[in-house]
Scaffold this motif. Structure first.
Motif, PDB file in Angstrom:
ATOM      1  N   TYR A 129      35.173  31.266 -20.302  1.00 23.89           N
ATOM      2  CA  TYR A 129      36.189  31.475 -19.264  1.00 23.89           C
ATOM      3  C   TYR A 129      37.174  30.319 -19.116  1.00 23.89           C
ATOM      4  O   TYR A 129      38.284  30.514 -18.615  1.00 23.89           O
ATOM      5  N   GLU A 130      36.808  29.114 -19.549  1.00 22.40           N
ATOM      6  CA  GLU A 130      37.637  27.960 -19.235  1.00 22.40           C
ATOM      7  C   GLU A 130      38.986  27.978 -19.963  1.00 22.40           C
ATOM      8  O   GLU A 130      40.016  27.643 -19.373  1.00 22.40           O
ATOM      9  N   LEU A 131      39.005  28.362 -21.239  1.00 21.23           N
ATOM     10  CA  LEU A 131      40.282  28.407 -21.955  1.00 21.23           C
ATOM     11  C   LEU A 131      41.248  29.426 -21.353  1.00 21.23           C
ATOM     12  O   LEU A 131      42.406  29.094 -21.072  1.00 21.23           O
ATOM     13  N   PRO A 132      40.839  30.696 -21.132  1.00 22.78           N
ATOM     14  CA  PRO A 132      41.752  31.627 -20.448  1.00 22.78           C
ATOM     15  C   PRO A 132      42.182  31.117 -19.077  1.00 22.78           C
ATOM     16  O   PRO A 132      43.333  31.302 -18.675  1.00 22.78           O
ATOM     17  N   HIS A 133      41.265  30.468 -18.382  1.00 20.38           N
ATOM     18  CA  HIS A 133      41.580  29.941 -17.050  1.00 20.38           C
ATOM     19  C   HIS A 133      42.677  28.876 -17.131  1.00 20.38           C
ATOM     20  O   HIS A 133      43.636  28.891 -16.348  1.00 20.38           O
ATOM     21  N   MET A 134      42.543  27.965 -18.085  1.00 16.64           N
ATOM     22  CA  MET A 134      43.566  26.922 -18.238  1.00 16.64           C
ATOM     23  C   MET A 134      44.902  27.509 -18.664  1.00 16.64           C
ATOM     24  O   MET A 134      45.966  27.070 -18.195  1.00 16.64           O
ATOM     25  N   PHE A 135      44.894  28.503 -19.536  1.00 18.09           N
ATOM     26  CA  PHE A 135      46.141  29.146 -19.948  1.00 18.09           C
ATOM     27  C   PHE A 135      46.820  29.830 -18.767  1.00 18.09           C
ATOM     28  O   PHE A 135      48.057  29.827 -18.654  1.00 18.09           O
ATOM     29  N   VAL A 136      46.032  30.416 -17.878  1.00 20.47           N
ATOM     30  CA  VAL A 136      46.588  31.081 -16.696  1.00 20.47           C
ATOM     31  C   VAL A 136      47.236  30.059 -15.762  1.00 20.47           C
ATOM     32  O   VAL A 136      48.341  30.276 -15.248  1.00 20.47           O
ATOM     33  N   LEU A 137      46.553  28.942 -15.531  1.00 17.54           N
ATOM     34  CA  LEU A 137      47.131  27.894 -14.690  1.00 17.54           C
ATOM     35  C   LEU A 137      48.417  27.353 -15.304  1.00 17.54           C
ATOM     36  O   LEU A 137      49.408  27.091 -14.596  1.00 17.54           O
ATOM     37  N   THR A 138      48.411  27.186 -16.625  1.00 17.68           N
ATOM     38  CA  THR A 138      49.612  26.726 -17.320  1.00 17.68           C
ATOM     39  C   THR A 138      50.751  27.723 -17.183  1.00 17.68           C
ATOM     40  O   THR A 138      51.928  27.332 -17.027  1.00 17.68           O
ATOM     41  N   THR A 139      50.435  29.015 -17.212  1.00 20.31           N
ATOM     42  CA  THR A 139      51.454  30.052 -17.079  1.00 20.31           C
ATOM     43  C   THR A 139      52.141  29.979 -15.724  1.00 20.31           C
ATOM     44  O   THR A 139      53.379  30.071 -15.625  1.00 20.31           O
ATOM     45  N   ALA A 140      51.358  29.814 -14.654  1.00 21.77           N
ATOM     46  CA  ALA A 140      51.947  29.682 -13.317  1.00 21.77           C
ATOM     47  C   ALA A 140      52.819  28.432 -13.230  1.00 21.77           C
ATOM     48  O   ALA A 140      53.901  28.459 -12.625  1.00 21.77           O
ATOM     49  N   ALA A 141      52.362  27.338 -13.840  1.00 19.92           N
ATOM     50  CA  ALA A 141      53.161  26.114 -13.845  1.00 19.92           C
ATOM     51  C   ALA A 141      54.449  26.296 -14.638  1.00 19.92           C
ATOM     52  O   ALA A 141      55.510  25.779 -14.263  1.00 19.92           O
ATOM     53  N   LEU A 142      54.377  27.037 -15.742  1.00 23.00           N
ATOM     54  CA  LEU A 142      55.578  27.326 -16.527  1.00 23.00           C
ATOM     55  C   LEU A 142      56.602  28.112 -15.714  1.00 23.00           C
ATOM     56  O   LEU A 142      57.810  27.856 -15.783  1.00 23.00           O
TER      57      LEU A 142
END
Length: 293
Positions: A129-142
């Motif tokens: 779960y951690e990689l998808p989770h980090m990508f999601v947080l990065t998406t919101a920041a983008l």
């Protein structure tokens, strides 16, 4: 204090759902079950195991609880936050990883087979779960062009991120359930290994660990509001009240889903994560990047 109240409310709602599923005729009384269990654990004697790493074992629950509380340091209540950090999203994710380590310590420190199996299961779940989770947080920041949570909220003034980042929002909620090892991702504390990381915990140690688990779920649900649901934006009510209402709705949905969906085996979740969730979140991040550009 707010985190604690939400955690108690979520535990009471979960106990009520469990009572209804079991066919209890008076499910309202089940809402008090978490408080009765907490009172019992306060007077219960601590269990001991042979050659346990006492320091790591006893500290695991406290580390989990502290990390869960600190994760909400950057979560705004309306327009106010305890810590308005310039890299708030990174701080939130870092505290989640500390919580990940705390669960592993609980499994390792007891020097017990069942606890160790539960700890390894959570490590495998974290890898999923951690990689998808980090990508999601990065998406919101983008989408906001900033790692500051207040800037992410401000970027949603005209349109909430959940509208044009639905995949990221869905994966985020999924990862919050996995992060708090709540159903359907409760394999680390499953009954087939006598409770996994909870197998040897008792008394105050077990109470603190369970409290950390619920507070972690609340922290994840609360962060969904500024990341995807416009923060405190809404008509008529003040922004802080809208934040609480949205958090309560997200938290209720997570608890309900945890009770309605059966437990997913780790190897199946790994397959789903690497074959579905990671490509989906990367495509969502690509779409957001193109829109921002």
């Amino acid at each position: 204090m707010i985190l604690g109240l939400f955690a108690v409310g979520a535990a009471a709602f979960d106990a009520t759902l469990a009572a209804r599923a079991a066919g209890v005729t008076a499910p309202r009384s089940a809402a008090l079950a978490p408080l009765r269990s907490a009172a019992g654990l306060l007077v219960q004697q601590r269990r001991r195991t042979l050659a346990a790493d006492t320091l790591l074992w006893r500290a695991a629950g406290m580390v989990l609880l502290v990390a869960a509380v600190l994760a909400s340091l950057v979560t705004p209540l309306g327009h106010w936050a305890v810590g308005d950090l310039s890299a708030g999203v990174v701080w939130f994710n870092a505290m989640e990883i500390v919580a990940w380590a705390a669960v592993w310590l609980a499994g390792w420190g007891a020097n017990s087979t069942f606890s160790l199996v539960g700890g390894y299961r959570f490590v495998a779940q974290g890898l999923a779960y951690e990689l998808p989770h980090m990508f999601v947080l990065t998406t919101a920041a983008l989408g906001a062009g900033s790692l500051r949570v207040a800037d992410i909220v401000a970027a949603q003034q005209d349109l909430w991120f959940v509208v044009w980042m639905p995949v990221a929002f869905a994966v985020y909620l999924l990862s919050v359930l996995a992060m708090a090892f709540s159903g359907p991702f409760n394999h680390a504390v499953s009954g087939d290994v006598a409770g996994g990381v909870l197998a040897e915990l008792s008394g105050v140690d077990r109470l603190v660990f369970l409290a950390g688990r619920w507070v972690l779920l609340v922290s994840g649900a609360a962060m969904a509001v500024p990341l995807f649901l416009g923060g405190g934006a809404g008509p008529l009510l003040p922004d802080w009240l809208w934040t609480l209402v949205k958090t309560a709705l997200v938290l209720a949905a997570l608890v309900w889903a945890g009770r309605r969906v059966p437990t997913i085996r780790m190897e199946r979740f790994e397959e789903i994560s690497w074959m579905v969730l990671i490509p989906a979140t990367l495509l969502q991040a690509l779409f957001v990047s193109l829109v921002v550009i």
